[in-house]
Design a protein around this motif. Sequence first.
Motif, PDB file in Angstrom:
ATOM      1  N   LEU B 170       0.842  -1.200   0.000  1.00 49.84           N
ATOM      2  CA  LEU B 170       0.000   0.000   0.000  1.00 49.84           C
ATOM      3  C   LEU B 170       0.878   1.252   0.000  1.00 49.84           C
ATOM      4  CD1 LEU B 170      -2.865   1.303   0.304  1.00 49.84           C
ATOM      5  CD2 LEU B 170      -2.472   1.257   2.757  1.00 49.84           C
ATOM      6  N   LEU B 171       1.925   1.221   0.797  1.00 44.77           N
ATOM      7  CA  LEU B 171       2.844   2.371   0.850  1.00 44.77           C
ATOM      8  C   LEU B 171       3.506   2.597  -0.504  1.00 44.77           C
ATOM      9  CD1 LEU B 171       4.841   2.349   4.193  1.00 44.77           C
ATOM     10  CD2 LEU B 171       3.238   4.031   3.391  1.00 44.77           C
ATOM     11  N   VAL B 172       3.954   1.493  -1.119  1.00 40.85           N
ATOM     12  CA  VAL B 172       4.589   1.604  -2.437  1.00 40.85           C
ATOM     13  C   VAL B 172       3.601   2.213  -3.422  1.00 40.85           C
ATOM     14  CG1 VAL B 172       5.570   0.289  -4.372  1.00 40.85           C
ATOM     15  CG2 VAL B 172       6.159  -0.324  -2.031  1.00 40.85           C
ATOM     16  N   ARG B 179       2.840   3.178 -10.220  1.00 44.98           N
ATOM     17  CA  ARG B 179       3.824   2.848 -11.267  1.00 44.98           C
ATOM     18  C   ARG B 179       4.788   1.782 -10.745  1.00 44.98           C
ATOM     19  NH1 ARG B 179       3.388   8.560 -12.326  1.00 44.98           N
ATOM     20  NH2 ARG B 179       4.708   8.891 -10.522  1.00 44.98           N
ATOM     21  N   ASP B 180       5.225   0.915 -11.671  1.00 45.23           N
ATOM     22  CA  ASP B 180       6.194  -0.102 -11.257  1.00 45.23           C
ATOM     23  C   ASP B 180       7.598   0.459 -11.440  1.00 45.23           C
ATOM     24  OD1 ASP B 180       7.624  -2.280 -10.604  1.00 45.23           O
ATOM     25  OD2 ASP B 180       7.140  -3.444 -12.405  1.00 45.23           O
ATOM     26  N   VAL B 181       8.234   0.812 -10.342  1.00 45.35           N
ATOM     27  CA  VAL B 181       9.570   1.401 -10.444  1.00 45.35           C
ATOM     28  C   VAL B 181      10.600   0.542  -9.702  1.00 45.35           C
ATOM     29  CG1 VAL B 181       8.785   3.777 -10.746  1.00 45.35           C
ATOM     30  CG2 VAL B 181       9.120   2.858  -8.453  1.00 45.35           C
ATOM     31  N   GLY B 182      10.199  -0.647  -9.387  1.00 43.67           N
ATOM     32  CA  GLY B 182      11.130  -1.574  -8.749  1.00 43.67           C
ATOM     33  C   GLY B 182      11.344  -1.350  -7.261  1.00 43.67           C
ATOM     34  N   LEU B 183      10.440  -0.618  -6.638  1.00 44.64           N
ATOM     35  CA  LEU B 183      10.577  -0.367  -5.196  1.00 44.64           C
ATOM     36  C   LEU B 183       9.743  -1.382  -4.417  1.00 44.64           C
ATOM     37  CD1 LEU B 183      11.376   1.546  -2.796  1.00 44.64           C
ATOM     38  CD2 LEU B 183       9.270   2.775  -3.254  1.00 44.64           C
ATOM     39  N   GLU B 184      10.329  -1.926  -3.386  1.00 39.69           N
ATOM     40  CA  GLU B 184       9.585  -2.881  -2.548  1.00 39.69           C
ATOM     41  C   GLU B 184       9.653  -2.453  -1.095  1.00 39.69           C
ATOM     42  OE1 GLU B 184      10.648  -7.010  -2.759  1.00 39.69           O
ATOM     43  OE2 GLU B 184      10.325  -7.039  -4.931  1.00 39.69           O
ATOM     44  N   ILE B 185       8.532  -2.521  -0.417  1.00 37.43           N
ATOM     45  CA  ILE B 185       8.537  -2.260   1.029  1.00 37.43           C
ATOM     46  C   ILE B 185       7.896  -3.475   1.702  1.00 37.43           C
ATOM     47  CG2 ILE B 185       7.764  -0.736   2.896  1.00 37.43           C
ATOM     48  CD1 ILE B 185       7.682   1.569   0.943  1.00 37.43           C
TER      49      ILE B 185
END
Lengths: 126, 381
Positions: B170-172, B179-185
């Motif tokens: 949800l935070l991502v 957008r898919d920017v390769g960030l994972e939390i």
Amino acid sequence: MEAIKYIGLVILVFICIVLFLGKEKLFGVSKETRKKRVLQFLIVVLCLVLGGLLILAWNYWNYQRNLSLCQDKCFSTSEGWKFSDPDIPLIEMTFPTQEKCIEFCSSFLRDLQKEEWKSIDLKSLY
Amino acid sequence: MKKILLIILIFLGILIFLLLYTNLWSPSWNPFRPAPQIVLAKMALKMKNTKAFYIEGLIQTKENKKGRYHPWRKEEEPEETFSKTDSELKFNFGIDRKAKGDPDFSLGLEGKTHKENKYGWRKEPRIFDSSNSVKFKKVKDNFYLLADVSGEPLPENQWIRIEQDRLGELLVFLITEGRDVGLEIQIPKEKQEELIEIIIKKFIGAKFYKIEKELPDERINGKMAYHYLISLDKREIKKLSSDILSEVAEWLVECMSFSPQTSTEFYFPSEEYFLAPSFYLIELNLALQQGIEDLFEKLQGVDVEIWIGKKDNYLYRIRLKKERDLVDYYEKNQHSLAREDILEADISVLADVHFSKFNELPEITPPSEYINLGEIIQWRQ
């Protein structure tokens, strides 16, 4: 120190009341009778003072007992005297003097020994 | 006669002593009355162990300012100016701690703001209205969110389900706007508990308040309560809030990672997004510090009343009510070249929070209709 204030106040109030109610009994009577009544009054005041001293001694003994209970829970920091107990990690408090810290610690811990707190988990943070 | 009087006096003395000792009569000077620090400490322990409770609160602020603007051209007449801000936040929170460390809860927030202003160089007043609402629930292993907030990428009036271990998604989604920017939390249950612990630990021993006055006991919800006036320490509150936010930023960075497949492709955006939450928190911190400073300066100190149950030690109510004239404040903070006279200015703040339904397990149920966060993410991509 608080106790001295209250004991002093009680003795003072007693002296005032007795002097107010008994002032006429000191006038128009023989010297002997006056002496006797003053002596009686002084004996009562002395008893009161002795009673007060007894209370103070009890207070001092109580303070020593509290000190031994709380010595390792009240320690000096740069901000003042801090209460901290690993068995009750949620509560930490700072006081200006050691006396205040010991007073808080002993009455707080005494309260927590009561039946209603037995079922409460004091060790967890939340 | 005098003997009778003496007996009556002694009897009265004993009676008063007994009433004071048993706290049946408990004025603030009663030497047998528990110290406020003890009452507060017992309240903290009692609230920590309460299985369930309910909070309902209202925060209202009203600020008015009237002035007279003097145009640069001397032939022009002075213009009346004004600004008016009314804002209101209502909230409710219910918690059910049937399972230790894993409670169900329900939080509702509803905010409204109305702003009106007219300055000398503008003939017509400007009006701005906004209203936002958020509902957030946790039932068993799921979070549910219903947000009606302008500017957020979430669908309006639609409950969204987020599994407890996937809260990071949800935070991502909020940071990257889908957008898919390769960030994972990754925020698993243990990490969520760690955050709660971090925040609680910051409060322990913090000297952000001072007991100013013991007010007369009052009956609240049918029960007698200790009533205290507490003043908040601006410096300590600023320090506490700043410390909490920096700890949260540190915790958040620990939860974040790049996805190996996309980190090269989206290197720059990823890095940017990787730092984004920390920057948000820094920005939030700066705004918060300024907000606290302004509030304390405008209200000339913040005093809060609290009510704590005499027998059960529960916290029943917290209230802040203050009205202040702000003419001096604006005159002091006005720019030296300002061409405006302050005619009238005032602020009123009311924050009233009630605690109730102690140990009455509330019914926190999941919404009947919802969509999964994964579906929204897929749809946005």
